[in-house]
Write a protein that holds these residues in place. Structure first.
Motif, mmCIF file in Angstrom:
data_model
loop_
_atom_site.group_PDB
_atom_site.id
_atom_site.type_symbol
_atom_site.label_atom_id
_atom_site.label_comp_id
_atom_site.label_asym_id
_atom_site.label_seq_id
_atom_site.Cartn_x
_atom_site.Cartn_y
_atom_site.Cartn_z
ATOM 1 N N SER A 88 0.820 -1.210 0.000
ATOM 2 C CA SER A 88 0.000 0.000 0.000
ATOM 3 C C SER A 88 0.857 1.265 0.000
ATOM 4 N N ILE A 89 1.896 1.287 0.830
ATOM 5 C CA ILE A 89 2.759 2.465 0.911
ATOM 6 C C ILE A 89 3.521 2.683 -0.401
ATOM 7 N N MET A 90 4.091 1.615 -0.942
ATOM 8 C CA MET A 90 4.863 1.735 -2.177
ATOM 9 C C MET A 90 3.978 2.181 -3.346
ATOM 10 N N HIS A 91 2.775 1.610 -3.427
ATOM 11 C CA HIS A 91 1.869 1.999 -4.516
ATOM 12 C C HIS A 91 1.453 3.453 -4.367
ATOM 13 N N GLY A 92 1.195 3.872 -3.131
ATOM 14 C CA GLY A 92 0.815 5.256 -2.908
ATOM 15 C C GLY A 92 1.917 6.224 -3.304
ATOM 16 N N ILE A 93 3.166 5.893 -2.964
ATOM 17 C CA ILE A 93 4.300 6.743 -3.328
ATOM 18 C C ILE A 93 4.441 6.836 -4.844
ATOM 19 N N GLN A 94 4.257 5.713 -5.521
ATOM 20 C CA GLN A 94 4.363 5.697 -6.986
ATOM 21 C C GLN A 94 3.288 6.555 -7.642
ATOM 22 N N GLU A 95 2.111 6.654 -6.998
ATOM 23 C CA GLU A 95 0.988 7.385 -7.589
ATOM 24 C C GLU A 95 0.945 8.851 -7.171
ATOM 25 N N LEU A 96 1.888 9.295 -6.340
ATOM 26 C CA LEU A 96 1.853 10.689 -5.871
ATOM 27 C C LEU A 96 1.940 11.685 -7.011
ATOM 28 N N GLY A 97 2.698 11.359 -8.017
ATOM 29 C CA GLY A 97 2.851 12.289 -9.134
ATOM 30 C C GLY A 97 1.800 12.139 -10.210
ATOM 31 N N SER A 98 0.868 11.226 -10.034
ATOM 32 C CA SER A 98 -0.148 10.980 -11.059
ATOM 33 C C SER A 98 -1.220 12.061 -11.025
ATOM 34 N N ASP A 99 -1.750 12.403 -12.184
ATOM 35 C CA ASP A 99 -2.834 13.387 -12.254
ATOM 36 C C ASP A 99 -4.091 12.790 -12.884
ATOM 37 N N GLU A 100 -4.142 11.462 -12.950
ATOM 38 C CA GLU A 100 -5.305 10.800 -13.539
ATOM 39 C C GLU A 100 -6.476 10.824 -12.556
ATOM 40 N N PRO A 101 -7.671 11.164 -13.014
ATOM 41 C CA PRO A 101 -8.840 11.197 -12.129
ATOM 42 C C PRO A 101 -9.326 9.786 -11.777
ATOM 43 N N VAL A 102 -10.024 9.680 -10.685
ATOM 44 C CA VAL A 102 -10.641 8.409 -10.302
ATOM 45 C C VAL A 102 -11.861 8.186 -11.179
ATOM 46 N N GLU A 103 -11.878 7.053 -11.874
ATOM 47 C CA GLU A 103 -13.000 6.728 -12.755
ATOM 48 C C GLU A 103 -14.133 6.081 -11.952
ATOM 49 N N SER A 104 -15.350 6.423 -12.319
ATOM 50 C CA SER A 104 -16.541 5.818 -11.687
ATOM 51 C C SER A 104 -16.426 5.791 -10.163
ATOM 52 N N ILE A 182 -7.305 17.381 -6.936
ATOM 53 C CA ILE A 182 -5.892 17.038 -6.758
ATOM 54 C C ILE A 182 -5.772 15.527 -6.606
ATOM 55 N N ALA A 183 -5.152 14.884 -7.597
ATOM 56 C CA ALA A 183 -5.066 13.412 -7.606
ATOM 57 C C ALA A 183 -4.199 12.876 -6.478
ATOM 58 N N ALA A 184 -3.314 13.721 -5.932
ATOM 59 C CA ALA A 184 -2.409 13.256 -4.871
ATOM 60 C C ALA A 184 -3.159 12.780 -3.638
ATOM 61 N N TRP A 185 -4.362 13.316 -3.420
ATOM 62 C CA TRP A 185 -5.126 12.884 -2.247
ATOM 63 C C TRP A 185 -5.406 11.380 -2.280
ATOM 64 N N ASP A 186 -5.674 10.862 -3.440
ATOM 65 C CA ASP A 186 -5.933 9.425 -3.578
ATOM 66 C C ASP A 186 -4.684 8.620 -3.205
ATOM 67 N N ALA A 187 -3.526 9.093 -3.649
ATOM 68 C CA ALA A 187 -2.269 8.422 -3.307
ATOM 69 C C ALA A 187 -1.978 8.524 -1.823
ATOM 70 N N VAL A 188 -2.295 9.689 -1.238
ATOM 71 C CA VAL A 188 -2.092 9.869 0.211
ATOM 72 C C VAL A 188 -2.949 8.866 0.985
ATOM 73 N N GLY A 189 -4.170 8.620 0.499
ATOM 74 C CA GLY A 189 -5.036 7.638 1.145
ATOM 75 C C GLY A 189 -4.402 6.260 1.159
ATOM 76 N N SER A 190 -3.776 5.879 0.052
ATOM 77 C CA SER A 190 -3.090 4.582 -0.022
ATOM 78 C C SER A 190 -1.953 4.511 0.984
ATOM 79 N N ILE A 191 -1.196 5.598 1.099
ATOM 80 C CA ILE A 191 -0.072 5.628 2.048
ATOM 81 C C ILE A 191 -0.575 5.533 3.492
ATOM 82 N N LEU A 192 -1.656 6.260 3.789
ATOM 83 C CA LEU A 192 -2.205 6.229 5.146
ATOM 84 C C LEU A 192 -2.710 4.832 5.513
ATOM 85 N N VAL A 193 -3.348 4.171 4.570
ATOM 86 C CA VAL A 193 -3.804 2.791 4.816
ATOM 87 C C VAL A 193 -2.608 1.890 5.103
ATOM 88 N N GLY A 194 -1.535 2.053 4.329
ATOM 89 C CA GLY A 194 -0.338 1.259 4.546
ATOM 90 C C GLY A 194 0.286 1.511 5.910
#
Length: 320
Positions: A88-104, A182-194
């Motif tokens: 979870s932490i590693m995936h969140g870090i990798q997605e921090l720079g992503s700007d893709e929106p959450v689909e559906s 801000i797409a980073a919030w989604d990545a932050v959520g992954s890091i917090l879960v980890g």
């Protein structure tokens, strides 16, 4: 039953979260899917722990196989750390720079809501059992869960509690992503879960290591055991008491006692064996070894109360 309910709940939730993670491309949902798959896998280790720990003692294992439950539970805790927290932490870090929106996002919210109901049902079952056992011991629920030797109950309690908190974190991070853009919030959520899973894993690893190495009995347990010994009609004094966990809710007891009366050596030996058998009949006592006290050895005090010599009408308390 607690572990089986948790396993079924986690399995259903893991499938649903994986489906949602694929559709939404949400980092938080990926973290939650990894979390649930890790929990489902860990329940298998906990089932093995229950099965192995319940094996009866034999010639090669005179104190039984109870400690194997702590070992398998330790493996399960490492599973939470590696398969859940690190992923979870590693995936969140990798997605921090992503700007893709959450689909559906509606799909994500729906799955999180269903998961909350299932995880909540499992947690409620573990909480009810923990509260009941805590009341029987005169302890708070939190203290009981932390200190209990029932390692599978503690694991399910913490895993389900972490799952509920993780679902809130995931839902909140997706909502912040939608609100702020801000797409980073989604990545932050992954890091917090980890990070949440890492904390839970460290707690469970520490408690299982303590029981494997050999943790001392609590003052309350020592008092209950000592008082129960003094309540036996054949025992006048207790001058030494050693209590050791040899498995979940399984005790190895060594005590030096003073028997009532002044029988011959042969009769005393037989009486000692009879008292040992009576104590070993208790469901939480694996083995007890008694020896005789010396006259000038001081008596132990339990709950700041000593029984008068010869008292045989005391009520035996519950030992757990």
């Amino acid at each position: 039953m607690t572990v089986i309910i948790a396993f079924l709940a986690n399995l259903l939730v893991a499938v649903a979260k994986t489906f949602a993670a694929i559709i939404t491309a949400s980092a938080s949902m990926v973290a939650e899917a990894a979390h649930s798959w890790a929990d489902a896998g860990n329940e298998i280790f906990l089932l093995i722990a229950d099965r192995q720990g319940a094996r009866s003692k034999d010639a090669r294992h005179p104190l039984g196989y109870g400690r194997s439950a702590f070992v398998w539970s330790l493996i399960a805790a490492f599973g939470i750390f590696t398969a859940g927290a690190i992923v979870s932490i590693m995936h969140g870090i990798q997605e921090l720079g992503s700007d893709e929106p959450v689909e559906s996002p509606v799909v994500a919210y729906a799955v999180l809501a269903v998961a909350f109901v299932l995880e909540g049902a499992s947690f409620t079952q573990a909480l009810i059992r923990s509260r009941r056992l805590a009341r029987e011991r005169g302890s708070s629920t939190w203290d009981f869960v932390i200190e209990t030797s029932d390692t599978t109950l503690r694991a399910v309690f913490f895993e389900d509690a972490a799952a509920l908190i993780g679902l809130v974190l995931a839902g909140g991070s997706i909502a912040l992503h939608q609100i702020t853009g801000i797409a980073a919030w989604d990545a932050v959520g992954s890091i917090l879960v980890g990070l949440l899973l890492a904390v839970v894993a460290v707690v469970l690893i520490g408690r299982n290591l303590a029981f494997i190495v050999g943790t001392s009995a609590s003052r309350a347990l020592r008092s209950r055991v000592g008082t129960a010994l003094l309540a036996a009609p054949a025992i006048e004094r207790v001058t030494y008491l050693h209590i050791e966990y040899v498995g979940p809710n399984r005790l190895f007891i060594v005590a030096e006692i003073d028997l009532a009366g002044d029988d011959r050596e042969h009769d005393v030996a037989r009486r000692l064996r009879d008292v040992e058998r009576q104590i070993e009949a208790h469901p939480v006592v694996e083995t007890v070894v008694l020896s005789l006290s010396v006259d000038d050895e001081p008596s132990l005090v339990f709950d700041d109360v000593t029984y008068p010599i010869g008292r045989a009408d005391a009520t035996s308390p519950t030992i757990r």
